[in-house]
Design a protein around this motif. Structure first.
Motif, mmCIF file in Angstrom:
data_model
loop_
_atom_site.group_PDB
_atom_site.id
_atom_site.type_symbol
_atom_site.label_atom_id
_atom_site.label_comp_id
_atom_site.label_asym_id
_atom_site.label_seq_id
_atom_site.Cartn_x
_atom_site.Cartn_y
_atom_site.Cartn_z
ATOM 1 N N ALA A 166 -34.656 59.425 -27.775
ATOM 2 C CA ALA A 166 -34.015 59.014 -29.027
ATOM 3 C C ALA A 166 -32.633 58.433 -28.745
ATOM 4 O O ALA A 166 -32.230 57.425 -29.340
ATOM 5 N N TYR A 167 -31.913 59.048 -27.811
ATOM 6 C CA TYR A 167 -30.589 58.528 -27.428
ATOM 7 C C TYR A 167 -30.718 57.141 -26.793
ATOM 8 O O TYR A 167 -29.903 56.245 -27.057
ATOM 9 N N SER A 206 -32.402 63.608 -34.437
ATOM 10 C CA SER A 206 -32.227 63.223 -35.845
ATOM 11 C C SER A 206 -30.996 62.358 -36.043
ATOM 12 O O SER A 206 -31.030 61.353 -36.764
ATOM 13 N N VAL A 207 -29.888 62.734 -35.403
ATOM 14 C CA VAL A 207 -28.652 61.953 -35.525
ATOM 15 C C VAL A 207 -28.842 60.561 -34.930
ATOM 16 O O VAL A 207 -28.403 59.555 -35.508
ATOM 17 N N ILE A 232 -29.814 54.769 -35.981
ATOM 18 C CA ILE A 232 -30.754 53.659 -35.797
ATOM 19 C C ILE A 232 -31.175 53.087 -37.144
ATOM 20 O O ILE A 232 -31.184 51.860 -37.358
ATOM 21 N N ILE A 233 -31.533 53.968 -38.077
ATOM 22 C CA ILE A 233 -31.962 53.521 -39.409
ATOM 23 C C ILE A 233 -30.828 52.802 -40.131
ATOM 24 O O ILE A 233 -31.037 51.774 -40.795
ATOM 25 N N CYS A 245 -44.217 62.024 -34.973
ATOM 26 C CA CYS A 245 -44.572 62.827 -33.798
ATOM 27 C C CYS A 245 -43.501 63.868 -33.499
ATOM 28 O O CYS A 245 -43.798 65.029 -33.206
ATOM 29 N N VAL A 246 -42.249 63.450 -33.572
ATOM 30 C CA VAL A 246 -41.137 64.361 -33.283
ATOM 31 C C VAL A 246 -41.112 65.509 -34.289
ATOM 32 O O VAL A 246 -40.927 66.678 -33.923
ATOM 33 N N THR A 247 -41.309 65.193 -35.569
ATOM 34 C CA THR A 247 -41.270 66.213 -36.614
ATOM 35 C C THR A 247 -42.405 67.217 -36.453
ATOM 36 O O THR A 247 -42.196 68.432 -36.591
#
Length: 314
Positions: A123-124, A219-220, A225-226, A251-253
């Protein structure tokens, strides 16, 4: 083969029996076929991704380095449980030695922890690529990525060692029956006659440090990104980016949500049916979906994979 453990000054033979859906006697053949298909899909999908990334120089970029690691991890992760599960369902010999049980528990938890950390690092990586593209080559160089991957694997395997050591020294004098389909942590704590307060504290601490921190970072990163995507002027570009983010976050959730529901609660609240369902989600569903969501929907990956297949067949 005989396995012994020591509890205080006494040695005792410990062979666990595993519930492994035994209450559904009429569906054992169906379970075997279903689990075999799931395992083959996981192995085939993730092997395809890992092999393609490994053999194609065009895919030797930071993002695909992480995806290749994720595919290898998912193969290893499911292989700690599915071969033994298939053997038990097929032969109806639903037993496992103490040594085998603790070994399965250690590698399963270590690899699950690795996936938590790797998803956060991925994600980073996407955050840097989308929000700071001009600095991407500096912040995510091959050397930096290799160090991150090494740290992720090392931290995960070292982090789980204290918990596994405590479990290995518990006494199982009241019951040797694991009401689950593999040697998971909570089902083992449920049948021990030792005090579990220390290990439950370790679980909560580990969950806060690894699980919550990883999920927060993920999440951060996706939040930024969003926010960046919303500023894209092209509606088609926004839609494509949102589609990718939604798939990844799904998938992450599922992974973080089911892991949290399974481990971040008191042992007394263990529910065999519900916990087996949650376990199937993070043991089978997520590794099965990851190849399709992360790579097989990616045009660049599909083009290179098609070229490789054409070369092989020609």
């Amino acid at each position: 083969m005989i396995y012994y453990i020591t509890s205080g000054n006494q040695s005792q033979l410990v062979i666990f029996t595993v519930q492994c859906f035994a209450e559904k006697e009429d569906f054992q053949v169906l379970f075997f076929i279903l689990f075999l298909l799931i395992y083959l899909i996981i192995i085939l999908g993730n092997s395809t991704v890992f092999t393609t990334i490994t053999l194609s120089p065009k895919l030797h970029t930071p993002m695909y380095m992480f995806l290749g690691n994720l595919s290898f991890l998912d193969i290893s992760y499911t292989s700690t449980t599915f071969p033994k599960l298939l053997h038990m369902v097929y032969t109806q010999q639903k037993t496992i030695s103490f040594t085998g049980c603790i070994t399965q528990l250690y590698f399963f938890m270590a690899l699950a922890c690795t996936e938590c950390l790797l998803l956060a690092v991925m994600a980073y990586d996407r955050y840097v690529a989308i929000c700071h593209p001009l600095h991407y080559t500096v912040l995510m160089s091959h050397e930096h990525c290799a160090r991150l991957i090494t740290v992720v694997w090392a931290v995960a395997f070292l982090d789980i060692e204290p918990i596994t050591s405590v479990v290995a020294n518990l006494s199982f004098c009241s019951s040797h029956h694991i009401d689950h389909f593999f040697c998971d942590l909570i089902p083992l704590l449920k049948i021990t006659c030792s005090d579990t307060s220390t290990i439950e504290i370790l679980i909560y601490i580990n969950g806060m440090i690894v699980g919550v921190t990883s999920y927060t970072l993920t999440s951060v990163s996706y939040g930024f990104i969003i926010h960046t995507i919303l500023n894209i002027h092209s509606s088609q570009g926004r839609q494509k980016a949102f589609s990718t983010c939604t798939s990844h976050l799904t998938c992450v959730t599922i992974f973080y949500g089911t892991i949290t529901c399974s481990y971040m609660r008191p042992t007394k609240s263990y529910n065999p049916g519900l916990d087996s369902f949650f376990a199937l989600l993070y043991v089978a569903l997520v590794p099965m979906l990851n190849p399709f969501i992360y790579t097989l929907k990616n045009k660049e990956f599909k083009d290179i994979f098609s070229e490789m297949m054409n070369t092989i067949w020609s």
